[in-house]
Design a protein around this motif. Structure first.
Motif, PDB file in Angstrom:
ATOM      1  N   GLU A 188      -5.131   3.447   7.789  1.00  0.00           N
ATOM      2  CA  GLU A 188      -4.702   3.333   6.402  1.00  0.00           C
ATOM      3  C   GLU A 188      -5.780   3.944   5.505  1.00  0.00           C
ATOM      4  OE1 GLU A 188      -5.656   1.041   3.668  1.00  0.00           O
ATOM      5  OE2 GLU A 188      -4.021   1.842   2.476  1.00  0.00           O
ATOM      6  N   ASP A 202       2.497   4.691  -0.352  1.00  0.00           N
ATOM      7  CA  ASP A 202       1.969   5.900  -0.999  1.00  0.00           C
ATOM      8  C   ASP A 202       3.071   6.750  -1.630  1.00  0.00           C
ATOM      9  OD1 ASP A 202       3.046   6.803   1.340  1.00  0.00           O
ATOM     10  OD2 ASP A 202       1.255   7.819   2.080  1.00  0.00           O
ATOM     11  N   TRP A 239       0.815  -1.211   0.000  1.00  0.00           N
ATOM     12  CA  TRP A 239       0.000   0.000   0.000  1.00  0.00           C
ATOM     13  C   TRP A 239       0.855   1.270   0.000  1.00  0.00           C
ATOM     14  CZ3 TRP A 239       2.115   1.913   4.212  1.00  0.00           C
ATOM     15  CH2 TRP A 239       2.420   1.070   5.266  1.00  0.00           C
TER      16      TRP A 239
END
Ligand code: SF4
Length: 234
Positions: free
Chosen positions: A194, A46, A44
């Motif tokens: 998250e 970023d 995940w």
């Protein structure tokens, strides 16, 4: 040895100004120096433009900048907090020490954001520097041996200069944090929901907030996502 240089993904916070979006200094005006490269590959992530060369071009996404230039840039602002982030900044920690010294001489305080898999150099464990250590959980898609390095975590806990900030999605993630915190003596704990959109953050925050409060941990939003969405360099 030539002039010390660092491989930089981006610097921001001068114009337009911004603030620290996460953790104990959430909401404080801040300048950001984002270093390129990471030793992990969280599912995940970023900031994949710091390391994922299957999707991004390193020649476009990274530039070498001298420590003197970076310190001059940050010290030209009246903002006191400088966040050194990544990627994983401790990959380049050899040249972080002179940068940190120049920033402190300029009256700054510094937060270094790290995934906690590299043992910090003693030159970085000094007054004016705090580490926001974010060990990764199973939700990152990485194996435990990739994301948890006991010797590095022990060095951070022993330093007295670290807080531990975890990205969590579910109460199962909180159980995992509890195990790690107990095993390695990690404290204080900050939990960050998250999510890369305001809508997703609200859902995740509501899923974990009660259980975070029950454990007497700290909960931090991701203020930059709420304020600016997925806009880069904010
Ligand atoms: S440690 Fe941070 S920068 Fe590296 S892959 Fe994971 S989330 Fe991305």
């Amino acid at each position: 040895m030539g002039e010390p240089q660092l491989l930089i993904a981006e610097t921001f916070g001068l114009d337009p100004p911004t603030f620290q979006g996460e953790g104990p200094s959430c909401g404080a005006p801040a300048m950001f120096i984002r270093l390129s490269r990471c030793n992990l590959s969280c599912s995940w992530c970023d900031t994949p433009y710091t390391w994922d060369w299957t999707r991004f071009d390193p020649h476009v996404e990274a530039t070498r900048r001298s420590v003197a230039e970076l310190a001059g840039w940050a010290n030209s602002s009246p903002v006191e907090l400088v966040v050194i982030t990544g990627g994983e900044p401790l990959i380049q920690q050899r040249f972080l020490a002179p940068l940190v010294q120049s920033l402190i001489a300029g009256g700054k305080r510094i937060e270094i954001e790290t995934n906690g898999t590299r043992t910090p150099d003693p030159e970085l464990l000094i007054e004016g520097v705090r580490f926001n250590v974010s060990p990764k959980l199973a939700n990152s898609g990485l194996t435990e041996s990739q994301r948890i390095v006991p010797a590095a975590l022990e060095a951070f806990t022993d330093s007295g200069r670290a807080v531990f900030k975890f990205v969590a999605r579910t109460t199962q993630d909180l159980n995992e944090i509890e195990v790690l915190a107990g095993r390695y003596g990690l404290a204080p704990i900050w939990v960050m929901p998250e999510g890369t959109t305001p809508e997703a953050l609200v859902v995740t925050t509501r899923a974990i907030a009660e259980a975070v409060a029950q454990r007497r941990w700290n909960l931090t939003p991701r203020l930059h996502v709420l304020a600016f969405g997925q806009e880069r360099a904010r």
